[in-house]
Every structure is written in C-alpha cells, then in structure tokens.
Design a protein around this motif. Structure first.
Motif, short mmCIF file in Angstrom:
data_model
loop_
_atom_site.label_atom_id
_atom_site.label_comp_id
_atom_site.label_asym_id
_atom_site.label_seq_id
_atom_site.Cartn_x
_atom_site.Cartn_y
_atom_site.Cartn_z
N ASN A 40 0.82 -1.21 0.00
CA ASN A 40 0.00 0.00 0.00
C ASN A 40 0.86 1.26 0.00
N LEU A 41 1.99 1.22 0.67
CA LEU A 41 2.92 2.34 0.67
C LEU A 41 3.56 2.53 -0.69
N LEU A 42 3.98 1.43 -1.31
CA LEU A 42 4.68 1.50 -2.59
C LEU A 42 3.78 2.01 -3.71
N THR A 43 2.48 1.75 -3.59
CA THR A 43 1.55 2.15 -4.65
C THR A 43 0.74 3.40 -4.28
N GLY A 44 1.09 4.05 -3.18
CA GLY A 44 0.44 5.30 -2.83
C GLY A 44 -0.94 5.18 -2.22
N MET A 45 -1.33 3.99 -1.83
CA MET A 45 -2.64 3.82 -1.21
C MET A 45 -2.70 4.46 0.17
N ILE A 46 -1.57 4.45 0.86
CA ILE A 46 -1.44 5.14 2.15
C ILE A 46 -0.09 5.85 2.16
N LYS A 87 11.75 7.14 2.18
CA LYS A 87 11.65 7.60 0.79
C LYS A 87 11.49 6.42 -0.15
N ILE A 88 10.66 6.62 -1.18
CA ILE A 88 10.46 5.64 -2.24
C ILE A 88 10.71 6.36 -3.56
N VAL A 89 11.70 5.90 -4.30
CA VAL A 89 12.11 6.61 -5.52
C VAL A 89 12.02 5.67 -6.73
N LEU A 90 11.37 6.14 -7.77
CA LEU A 90 11.31 5.44 -9.05
C LEU A 90 12.27 6.12 -10.00
N ASN A 91 13.17 5.33 -10.59
CA ASN A 91 14.12 5.83 -11.57
C ASN A 91 13.71 5.33 -12.93
N LYS A 92 13.22 6.24 -13.76
CA LYS A 92 12.61 5.86 -15.03
C LYS A 92 12.97 6.88 -16.11
N ASN A 93 13.42 6.38 -17.25
CA ASN A 93 13.73 7.24 -18.39
C ASN A 93 14.65 8.40 -18.00
N SER A 94 15.71 8.05 -17.26
CA SER A 94 16.72 9.02 -16.83
C SER A 94 16.17 10.09 -15.89
N GLN A 95 15.01 9.83 -15.30
CA GLN A 95 14.43 10.75 -14.33
C GLN A 95 14.13 10.01 -13.04
N SER A 96 14.18 10.74 -11.94
CA SER A 96 13.86 10.17 -10.63
C SER A 96 12.58 10.81 -10.10
N TYR A 97 11.70 9.98 -9.55
CA TYR A 97 10.42 10.46 -9.02
C TYR A 97 10.31 10.03 -7.56
N ASP A 98 10.09 10.98 -6.68
CA ASP A 98 9.88 10.69 -5.28
C ASP A 98 8.41 10.31 -5.10
N LEU A 99 8.15 9.01 -5.01
CA LEU A 99 6.76 8.54 -4.96
C LEU A 99 6.07 8.87 -3.65
N THR A 100 6.83 9.19 -2.62
CA THR A 100 6.21 9.54 -1.35
C THR A 100 5.47 10.87 -1.44
N LYS A 101 5.71 11.61 -2.51
CA LYS A 101 5.04 12.90 -2.70
C LYS A 101 3.94 12.84 -3.75
N GLU A 102 3.69 11.63 -4.28
CA GLU A 102 2.73 11.50 -5.38
C GLU A 102 1.46 10.77 -4.93
N SER A 103 0.36 11.05 -5.63
CA SER A 103 -0.90 10.37 -5.36
C SER A 103 -0.88 8.97 -5.97
N ALA A 104 -1.83 8.13 -5.55
CA ALA A 104 -1.93 6.78 -6.11
C ALA A 104 -2.17 6.82 -7.61
N THR A 105 -2.98 7.80 -8.05
CA THR A 105 -3.26 7.94 -9.49
C THR A 105 -2.00 8.28 -10.27
N LYS A 106 -1.21 9.21 -9.76
CA LYS A 106 0.03 9.59 -10.43
C LYS A 106 1.01 8.42 -10.45
N ILE A 107 1.08 7.68 -9.35
CA ILE A 107 1.98 6.53 -9.28
C ILE A 107 1.58 5.48 -10.32
#
Length: 259
Positions: free
Chosen positions: A47-53, A59-79
């Motif tokens: 639930n934490l990894l997918t933004g449900m709570i 910190k949870i960071v997604l590294n994608k297409n040479s960009q890093s996204y701090d998922l702890t700051k994103e909504s479940a929809t954005k994730i």
C-alpha cells in the motif's frame, strides 16, 4: 541505479509500527518475492509502494527514463500513471461489469481524450475507443478470456476472477507489477497454471514483478530474489537457495509451514 529504491520506510498507525525501517530495491525486469508470517506488514508495504497510504517517514524513488520520481510525494493515481500497478489480496473487480469493460476501464489512464472531444464525440474519441478495444481483445486472447468477454465478472469462477484481476492490472501497461497473494484460495492445478502465467507475464511483457505469496513452492519456483518481512522489518534477503537455509528465516517463518 535501481528501478525502484525504498529507503528506511516507516509506517505507523497510532502506537503501532506496521512497517519499520524497510529498505529494498527492484531492478528492471526481475521477479522478486516478499514473504513472511501473517501480520508481518507485507500488504501495508504494498500500500505504501503504490500510494494507497502515505509513509510516516522514509523515501520511495522510481528511476525511469533518466528521471527520478519521489513517490512519497505522489498520489496513487500519479503513481499508476508512472507505471506501477497492483492486484489485491481480496479481489477488487467491478463485479457488475463485463470482463471486457473491466479491462477497458483500466486502460483509461493510458488513453487520454480532451473534455470537448469526449463530450462532442469527435473523430478522435472513436479512434481512441477503437484502439482501446483492440488492445483489450489482445490481452483477453493472451490470457484465454476471449470467450468470457461479455460475462459479468461476478459470474466467473474464482480462479478466472484472479486471472482477470491480473489482466486488468496489465491493461495499465505497468513497468512494475505488484501481485498480492495471487494464489490465495486456488487449488493445486490452478496454482500450477498461475505459476506459468506469472513467468509468462514477466518475460513476455518485460516488466518487473514483486510478489507477495504464502505458497512456498510457487515462490521458490518463480523468484530470483526474496525479501523476508517479520514484524514489519526485513529479516533477510537472498536467492531462494539462500533463503531456504537461512536459520533466522526457518525459525521465524519457514519452520512454521505454509500459511
């Protein structure tokens, strides 16, 4: 750089610490299992990894297409838009929709139409609808659900509902797929079929899979790496061969038998 990096994540519910200082990582196109006793915090971590709570800290960071996204700051929809999709321990299909409509509904995050295009039914609207249906038909064919396309989800056998939930998650075109106890309630034949299905998904769709599962035969046959969670903390990590002989894991979990 790892595809998904989880650093010192904590989740507290009042005075209860459900996830305690968890760090782990997922790499591109690997299949990883998360195991542990009931109540260990596995689904809470999903639930934490997918933004449900939200996380309490870490910190949870997604590294994608040479960009890093701090998922702890994103909504479940954005994730989900960033390519993380999941199934649930308790099946969450739209029971009164058909199989086809369940899949089409999941695709809406990848097929965007302007407001006026949808309201006025402009040509782009029909083109998008056609593309979605073709893509959905391909998925149903791959997973042997074509004959069930017009069946209400609630009328499917249990094992088929499980399969549909996985198809619906794949319809979002994820880069990481989280499977929460997909074999729960399945008989041995259904579990054997599911094992082959998960192998197929990981290789043919070229995605990363993180799997929560109590069926140890399924885990040992599938996982490249395993994390063991106990009382909200990572107890051990390693290959299936290493986990099988880890004395801490045997004492805390494997020695109890499958749950």
């Amino acid at each position: 750089m790892h595809l998904l990096q989880v650093d010192h994540v904590v989740r507290k519910f009042g005075g209860l610490t459900a996830v305690n200082d968890v760090s782990l990582h997922l790499d591109d196109q690997e299949l990883v299992a998360l195991i542990g006793p009931n109540g260990a915090g596995k689904t809470t971590l999903f639930n934490l990894l997918t933004g449900m709570i939200p996380v309490t800290s870490g910190k949870i960071v997604l590294n994608k297409n040479s960009q890093s996204y701090d998922l702890t700051k994103e909504s479940a929809t954005k994730i989900a838009d960033l390519g993380l999709s999941r199934t649930f321990q308790n099946i969450r299909l739209f029971k009164d929709l058909t199989v086809m409509d369940n899949v089409l509904t999941a695709m809406t995050n990848k097929y965007h139409e302007g407001f006026m295009t949808a309201i006025l039914r402009l040509p782009n609207f029909y083109q998008t609808e056609c593309e979605m249906r073709v893509a959905a038909e391909k998925l149903l064919a791959i997973f042997n659900l074509t004959a069930n396309a017009n069946t209400l989800a609630k009328n499917l056998p249990y094992g088929t509902q499980r399969r549909l939930e996985i198809v619906r998650a794949l319809a979002t075109r994820p880069q990481i797929l989280f499977l929460d106890e997909p074999a729960a309630g399945m008989n041995p034949e259904e579990t054997a079929d599911l094992t082959q299905l998960i192998k197929y998904i990981q290789t043919e769709f070229k995605i990363t899979v993180l799997l929560i599962e109590h069926d140890m035969s399924l885990v040992m046959n599938l996982a490249q790496r395993i994390y063991v969670l106990d009382q909200g903390q990572i107890l051990a990590t390693g290959t299936p061969e290493e986990i099988k002989v880890n004395p801490k894991v045997i004492e805390a979990y494997l020695g109890e038998g499958d749950e």
